[in-house]
Design an enzyme around this catalytic site. Structure first.
Site: not given
Length: 259
Positions: A135, A232
């Site tokens: 990521e 998130e």
């Protein structure tokens, strides 16, 4: 209809960690993810999950307070990386996690990239049953983090050339890094294996930033049905009170399925 997961590190913080999976399920989420599950024994997590799917965990970051953010791209920390990855693999296997996000760590330069590629390749060989993600993270939130560009992530994945590792696409980080999260998605969607959503420019309930969540859901549903879409974000108020976005997206999906 896409599957939605609640990030338990960010959501439902009103209750203890091991109570959060049940809260997420009762609020309409299809599964959960947790950044670092390692403070609780695996047996406790098994009881807490009780069949609720676990979409993703991260590899242990090391000493967060001292600045550690993982070790995969940190030259000279290969043994530390391998120990941390094996711990993550044990949790992921026991808890049936769909993916493990391998944290790169704070590093830069060609040696760091070489260490990163070698460590990721080792991890893929060591745990052939697991799917991995990497990521890109923006430098304001994660100063010095090695992976901070989606094009670099794509190039590294092309070098590794293994279908069990993909990009973790986070709307917040994509927008902070490149300005246009929708363009990042269009460019790299074929490499993306996990999605995280939040609001922009604030990191609160999903929405805004010129990115269409309904379009994202349609794309995932049509082309990438195995992807999890994980929430998130930092709830503006109570978690349960701010889930109108989830209700709207799931209701829309149900209407489309019903014709």
């Amino acid at each position: 209809m896409p599957r939605f997961a609640a990030n338990l590190t960010y959501l439902f913080t009103e209750v203890p960690m091991l109570d959060r999976p049940d809260w997420a399920a009762r609020c309409g989420f299809d599964g959960v993810e947790v950044l670092f599950p390692y403070d609780q024994p695996m047996a406790d997590w098994e009881r807490a999950l009780n069949g609720i799917p676990l979409a993703l965990i991260n590899t242990p970051p090391g000493d967060w307070a001292s600045g550690d953010r993982g070790f995969a791209a940190v030259p000279g920390m290969e043994l530390r990386f391998r120990d941390s990855f094996l711990r993550a693999a044990e949790y992921a296997t026991r808890l049936n996690a769909a993916s493990v996000h391998v944290m790169a760590g704070v590093a830069k330069g060609p040696q760091a990239e070489q260490a990163y590629v070698e460590n990721l390749s080792w991890a893929l060989a060591q745990a052939p049953e697991l799917s991995l993600t990497i990521e890109p993270l923006n430098p304001d939130d994660m100063p010095g983090y090695f992976l901070n560009d989606y094009d670099d992530a794509a190039r590294i994945l092309d070098d590794i050339a293994n279908p069990r590792i993909g990009i973790q696409f986070d709307l917040w980080h994509a927008a902070r890094l490149h300005g246009d999260a929708a363009q990042v998605w269009q460019t790299h969607c074929h490499r993306i294996s996990h999605v995280q959503i939040s609001g922009f420019p604030g990191r609160n309930e999903p929405g805004g930033g010129g990115f269409s969540l309904p379009d994202l859901c349609d794309a995932v549903d049509a082309r990438f049905p195995d992807l999890w879409i994980s929430a998130e974000y930092r709830p503006a108020k109570g978690t349960a009170q701010g889930l109108g976005w989830l209700t709207a997206l799931k209701s829309r999906g149900a209407l489309l399925i019903g014709g």
